[in-house]
Scaffold this motif. Sequence first.
Motif, PDB file in Angstrom:
ATOM      1  N   ARG A 120       0.682 -50.034  34.377  1.00 48.80           N
ATOM      2  CA  ARG A 120       0.955 -50.903  35.530  1.00 48.80           C
ATOM      3  C   ARG A 120       2.438 -51.244  35.612  1.00 48.80           C
ATOM      4  O   ARG A 120       3.030 -51.232  36.704  1.00 48.80           O
ATOM      5  N   GLN A 121       3.044 -51.526  34.462  1.00 53.97           N
ATOM      6  CA  GLN A 121       4.476 -51.825  34.433  1.00 53.97           C
ATOM      7  C   GLN A 121       5.292 -50.615  34.869  1.00 53.97           C
ATOM      8  O   GLN A 121       6.275 -50.748  35.616  1.00 53.97           O
ATOM      9  N   ALA A 144       4.289 -48.178  36.839  1.00 55.75           N
ATOM     10  CA  ALA A 144       4.087 -47.959  38.276  1.00 55.75           C
ATOM     11  C   ALA A 144       4.960 -48.906  39.100  1.00 55.75           C
ATOM     12  O   ALA A 144       5.548 -48.508  40.115  1.00 55.75           O
ATOM     13  N   LYS A 145       5.058 -50.181  38.669  1.00 57.20           N
ATOM     14  CA  LYS A 145       5.900 -51.139  39.377  1.00 57.20           C
ATOM     15  C   LYS A 145       7.372 -50.751  39.287  1.00 57.20           C
ATOM     16  O   LYS A 145       8.126 -50.863  40.260  1.00 57.20           O
ATOM     17  N   LYS A 146       7.779 -50.268  38.104  1.00 51.63           N
ATOM     18  CA  LYS A 146       9.173 -49.865  37.910  1.00 51.63           C
ATOM     19  C   LYS A 146       9.524 -48.695  38.809  1.00 51.63           C
ATOM     20  O   LYS A 146      10.596 -48.656  39.423  1.00 51.63           O
ATOM     21  N   GLU A 175       7.995 -47.916  41.579  1.00 54.48           N
ATOM     22  CA  GLU A 175       7.957 -48.394  42.966  1.00 54.48           C
ATOM     23  C   GLU A 175       9.245 -49.119  43.322  1.00 54.48           C
ATOM     24  O   GLU A 175       9.788 -48.954  44.424  1.00 54.48           O
ATOM     25  N   ASN A 176       9.774 -49.931  42.379  1.00 54.69           N
ATOM     26  CA  ASN A 176      10.995 -50.693  42.636  1.00 54.69           C
ATOM     27  C   ASN A 176      12.224 -49.810  42.728  1.00 54.69           C
ATOM     28  O   ASN A 176      13.187 -50.145  43.429  1.00 54.69           O
TER      29      ASN A 176
END
Length: 345
Positions: free
Chosen positions: A225-226, A228-230, A232-233
């Motif tokens: 999850r971390q 994927a967020k990274k 995405e950012n």
Amino acid sequence: MSSTSSPLAAAQLCYENVNGSCVKTAYSSGPQVILYTVFGFGALLAMFGNLLVMISILHFKQLHSPTNFLIASLACADFLVGVTVMPFSMVRTVESCWYFGQSFCTFHTCCDVAFCYSSLFHLCFISIDRYIAVTDPLVYPTKFTVSVAGISISLSWVLPLTYSGAVFYTGASNDGLEELSSSLNCVGGCQAVVSQNWVSIHFLSFFIPTLIMIILYGNIFLVARQQAKKIENTGSKTESSSDSYKSRVAKRERKAAKTLGITVIAFMVSWLPYSIDSLIDAFMGFITPAYVYEICCWCAYYNSAMNPLIYALFYPWFRKAIKVIVSGQVFKNSSANMNLFSEQM
């Protein structure tokens, strides 16, 4: 299951002319056909589904990786459950009698325990493999090598086989319960009586690896999850080739972890009822009704047939490999080098 059937006779025996024969619960032809169909389908799926998994991974060079070798060995354990355990358990369940002799009963029980624990150990090592792959994907190839996978596979086979043989062939499982074992195991029966101490060990042998898998996969999905967020950012920014490669590797490893996580969940759901029932039964004087015990057993057995379905649902390469094998293209000399991946990540 006996509660849903219509007994033909109140006191039929497994062996009519043998003293001490077990009482047979006879079913009408309708329920018998249904039960044989359901259990037979599970056994065939466990055999041929896992055989396809093994052939796919061992034949196609593109699938030769430490993780896939573990999956192939896991499929071998499930295949052996389908060959040595499920067909004979099917007859025992439907006929309520054991017609294969006491020696084979002991062998059958050993295979049952050994191959099922082998599956559990394989899944535990696979979870360790996936944890390293997701948390440190670039260093993973140097940490979990083919030789490490070989050691993991060896332990997953040697430990369960040694443990099962030592417990059941030496009679250690029913120490202190010899009289109860004699009364339960009439002629035509095959019921393993396990003492409270050994049941506790069995349960811990199931619970501890399961707990390890839960912790590892929990961490895997937090890290995924971390990541994927990274990604995405940083998606709107221009990525270097190195960052792009890291993203592709991380995405691939997360996808593999997700599929194998589903396999682990399926195993736990399948085996938890049997493990809990065995633990309670040993401390409550073996009071579980026969039909409840058989339902728990077959929930566990059916897990061996589920994994190929999970792979077919989530792995496009497995579906393509099945088509190649079934169509006969696998016998071509060039088939081992065939590309099974529609896209390279």
